[in-house]
Design a protein around this motif. Structure first.
Motif, PDB file in Angstrom:
ATOM      1  N   LEU A 187      -2.860  -1.666  -3.170  1.00 14.82           N
ATOM      2  CA  LEU A 187      -2.680  -3.225  -3.486  1.00 14.82           C
ATOM      3  C   LEU A 187      -1.408  -3.490  -3.439  1.00 14.82           C
ATOM      4  CD1 LEU A 187      -5.199  -3.138  -6.524  1.00 14.82           C
ATOM      5  CD2 LEU A 187      -5.557  -4.402  -4.409  1.00 14.82           C
ATOM      6  N   ASP A 188      -0.429  -2.385  -3.766  1.00 12.66           N
ATOM      7  CA  ASP A 188       0.984  -2.950  -3.516  1.00 12.66           C
ATOM      8  C   ASP A 188       1.192  -3.348  -1.912  1.00 12.66           C
ATOM      9  OD1 ASP A 188       1.588  -2.011  -6.120  1.00 12.66           O
ATOM     10  OD2 ASP A 188       2.276   0.017  -5.542  1.00 12.66           O
ATOM     11  N   GLU A 240      -0.032  -6.910  -1.864  1.00 15.13           N
ATOM     12  CA  GLU A 240       0.803  -7.852  -2.484  1.00 15.13           C
ATOM     13  C   GLU A 240       2.096  -8.074  -1.710  1.00 15.13           C
ATOM     14  OE1 GLU A 240       0.280  -7.203  -7.317  1.00 15.13           O
ATOM     15  OE2 GLU A 240       1.511  -6.031  -6.361  1.00 15.13           O
ATOM     16  N   GLN A 241       2.658  -7.235  -0.998  1.00 16.97           N
ATOM     17  CA  GLN A 241       3.754  -7.631  -0.141  1.00 16.97           C
ATOM     18  C   GLN A 241       3.645  -8.429   0.983  1.00 16.97           C
ATOM     19  OE1 GLN A 241       5.371  -3.580   1.015  1.00 16.97           O
ATOM     20  NE2 GLN A 241       5.846  -2.969  -1.261  1.00 16.97           N
ATOM     21  N   HIS A 247       2.254 -11.847  -0.900  1.00 15.39           N
ATOM     22  CA  HIS A 247       2.919 -12.497  -1.674  1.00 15.39           C
ATOM     23  C   HIS A 247       2.036 -13.145  -2.881  1.00 15.39           C
ATOM     24  CE1 HIS A 247       6.403 -11.757   0.832  1.00 15.39           C
ATOM     25  NE2 HIS A 247       5.752 -12.267   1.714  1.00 15.39           N
ATOM     26  N   GLU A 285       0.041 -12.137  -6.633  1.00 20.41           N
ATOM     27  CA  GLU A 285      -0.331 -10.901  -7.869  1.00 20.41           C
ATOM     28  C   GLU A 285      -1.794 -10.403  -7.287  1.00 20.41           C
ATOM     29  OE1 GLU A 285      -0.188 -12.131 -11.639  1.00 20.41           O
ATOM     30  OE2 GLU A 285       1.933 -13.175 -11.566  1.00 20.41           O
ATOM     31  N   ARG A 286      -1.910  -8.993  -7.665  1.00 17.46           N
ATOM     32  CA  ARG A 286      -3.361  -8.357  -7.289  1.00 17.46           C
ATOM     33  C   ARG A 286      -4.337  -8.966  -8.332  1.00 17.46           C
ATOM     34  NH1 ARG A 286      -1.447  -2.198  -8.384  1.00 17.46           N
ATOM     35  NH2 ARG A 286       0.179  -3.157  -7.385  1.00 17.46           N
ATOM     36  N   ILE A 311      -5.512 -12.179  -6.416  1.00 17.00           N
ATOM     37  CA  ILE A 311      -6.186 -11.507  -5.425  1.00 17.00           C
ATOM     38  C   ILE A 311      -7.688 -11.298  -5.463  1.00 17.00           C
ATOM     39  CG2 ILE A 311      -6.466  -9.744  -3.300  1.00 17.00           C
ATOM     40  CD1 ILE A 311      -3.428  -9.887  -3.585  1.00 17.00           C
TER      41      ILE A 311
END
Length: 545
Positions: free
Chosen positions: A29-30, A33-34, A37, A39-40, A43
């Protein structure tokens, strides 16, 4: 109202965050997010509604017929049943950390294939749904083709078609041409991702019967290219269909819903078009017919142990007459995929592929023993690249371009056929096919050439050179013509004696199996295009000069 919605979204985000920051999925998930752009938690809030809509609506919008409607109905029943159970046991299921994830995965699988599996396994044979199945699979009532018109001994061709079967000999006093009988090349089917798995023809070439990956076997008229009728019921992965008992029965292999491999014996009555219910389920991986077509000689792996077994099945009485098993200590590395008989039916030769080689196992059918140690010969070849010459000899084409003559009872090599002291072909041999009278045979190769050989002298009669790529299939007609198909997507017609091309047609697909009807006016093939196998029919026209 907006404040309430925001509070609810915020509450859901707070409940999701502990799960979304779990160490097992946090790294993934990191990265997400990158990339986008967001927040998880946002999403997840976007994905969950889409997944929920998919699970509720499914593929209803794509449903072309009642079969898919039943599949969706089964899905809804199971979905509702789970909802009822969860209502009464909510606290229990809520305490199971992985239950909701497991349920989601299960429903996705059930939508994809699970509901179809239940239909095929448990519902398709019930009387309640038979009418629905028949309405979808068979668009018209079953009309039995005239079995007397198949060309078996004792049966005569009807006067209506007699004038269309005036055969002609291959001469140089005319020109040949080939025309595709279907507008788009291959036969279109009513089933998505359907494949034509096998083709068999009546002795006189009047009809062709096809086996499909989904849907029933079908009977086609080779003269006008029209569908005559379809067998009744749903058949999955139907393969190796062939006529038996003088055309009164159709025999083939099919699969159940759990196994895509075709290994269940299925028999249809041609008079009614219905599948015949056997006393017990019979499984085999390949089979061939006896000379009188009344018996089935089957081969397959033994249920227990590493050996293989050969069985003789009486089609008239629907009973297993004999079973011969190899010693379970003998291992052949794979499943039998080829079987053939000697003309006197004393021996059955079973081919078991093993990597780049094939183990040919010889069973003596006259033996009174049930457990034997059959002789075996290992040759670098594909299993189907073999033909029986007589009661004691067999020819096999190898991956090195050789043709090996070997003794059947002893499994000993006799000689290697050559062309001017060279190998028969420069590259792998793909297949060997006899002429109808067995006076000659044709070999085809990856090197793009085909050769016609005299059966008695084992000498080359002619070389067929003209394809630009690997030749994939061939056959010899009753009037001294050879038909070949190649990966260059061309089908060529050749004069057998001279090796000259009589006609060429580009079909836009790769022919995999090819047959010339006995009346020499229709070529039938299985062609592969865009990953699908289709039925291809060509009209052969001869114009006298």
């Amino acid at each position: 109202m907006s404040a309430v919605i925001k509070n609810n979204i915020h509450k859901v985000k707070n409940e999701l965050n502990p799960y979304l920051h779990n160490n097992r999925i946090s790294l993934f998930l990191d990265l997400v997010e990158q990339k986008i752009h967001l927040e998880r938690s946002l999403i997840a809030l976007g994905i969950l509604p889409i997944l929920a809509i998919y699970l509720i609506i499914g593929w209803a919008i794509q449903s072309p017929g009642k079969y898919d409607d039943r599949h969706l109905l089964i899905y809804w029943i199971v979905y509702s049943l789970l909802g009822c159970i969860e209502y009464f046991g909510y606290s229990l299921f809520n305490s199971l950390f992985f239950y909701w994830l497991a349920k989601c995965i299960f429903l996705v699988w059930f939508m994809k294939s699970g509901s179809r599996m239940i239909i095929r396994r448990f519902i398709q044979n019930t009387a309640v749904l038979n009418d629905v199945q028949d309405e979808h699979i068979i668009e018209t009532d079953y009309h039995a083709p005239p079995i007397a018109d198949f060309g078996y001994s004792g049966g005569e061709m009807t006067e209506e078609y007699r004038d269309k079967f005036e055969s002609w000999e291959a001469t140089d006093d005319g020109e040949y041409s080939m025309k595709v009988m279907f507008a788009d090349g291959g036969l279109p089917t009513d089933y998505e991702l359907n494949n034509i798995n096998s083709v068999t023809m009546t002795p006189n070439g009047k009809y062709v019967i096809i086996g499909q990956s989904q849907g029933p076997s079908q009977i086609w008229d080779t003269i006008n290219g029209q569908l005559v009728s379809s067998m009744q019921g749903i058949t999955i992965h139907s393969s190796k269909v062939t006529l038996a008992c003088d055309g009164t029965l159709l025999v083939g292999l099919a699969s159940d819903s759990f196994d895509s491999q075709s290994n269940i014996l299925q028999i249809w009555d041609f008079n009614t078009g219905k599948s015949i219910e056997l006393p017990y389920q019979i499984k085999c991986t390949t089979f061939t017919l006896s000379n009188n077509s009344n018996c089935l000689i089957m081969a397959g792996n033994q249920k227990y142990g590493h050996g293989i077994s050969v069985g003789i099945f009486d089609l008239n009485n629907l009973e297993l007459m004999k079973e011969i098993k190899s010693d379970t200590n003998q291992s052949y590395d794979s499943t039998p995929s080829f079987i053939t008989l000697t003309p006197d039916e004393c021996y059955a030769i079973v081919g078991c592929p093993s990597g780049l080689t094939t183990n040919y196992v010889v069973f003596h059918l006259i033996t009174q023993q049930e457990l034997i140690q059959p002789p075996i010969i290992t040759i670098d070849s594909d299993p189907q690249c073999s033909i029986v010459l007589n009661n004691e000899q067999m020819l096999t084409g190898t991956i090195n371009g050789q043709i090996i003559l070997w003794n059947i009872p002893s499994c000993q090599r006799i000689q290697t056929l050559n062309d001017n002291r060279q190998n028969a072909h420069r590259d792998k041999i793909k297949d060997l096919k006899f002429s109808p009278d067995c006076s000659c045979f044709v070999t085809i190769s990856v090197d793009g050439t085909a050769k016609v050989w005299d059966t008695n002298s084992k000498e080359v009669i002619s070389k067929l050179i003209g394809h630009e790529r690997e030749i994939t299939c061939a056959c010899i007609s009753t009037n001294q013509l050879v038909v070949t198909g190649s990966k260059d997507q061309n089908i060529c017609l050749w004069y057998l004696q001279s090796g000259q091309i009589a006609s060429t047609i580009h079909v836009g697909m790769t022919p995999l199996h090819i047959y010339m009807a006995a009346h020499n006016q229709t070529i039938v093939a299985i062609g592969e295009k865009d990953g699908q196998r289709q039925l291809l029919m060509l009209r052969v026209v001869f114009e006298q000069r």
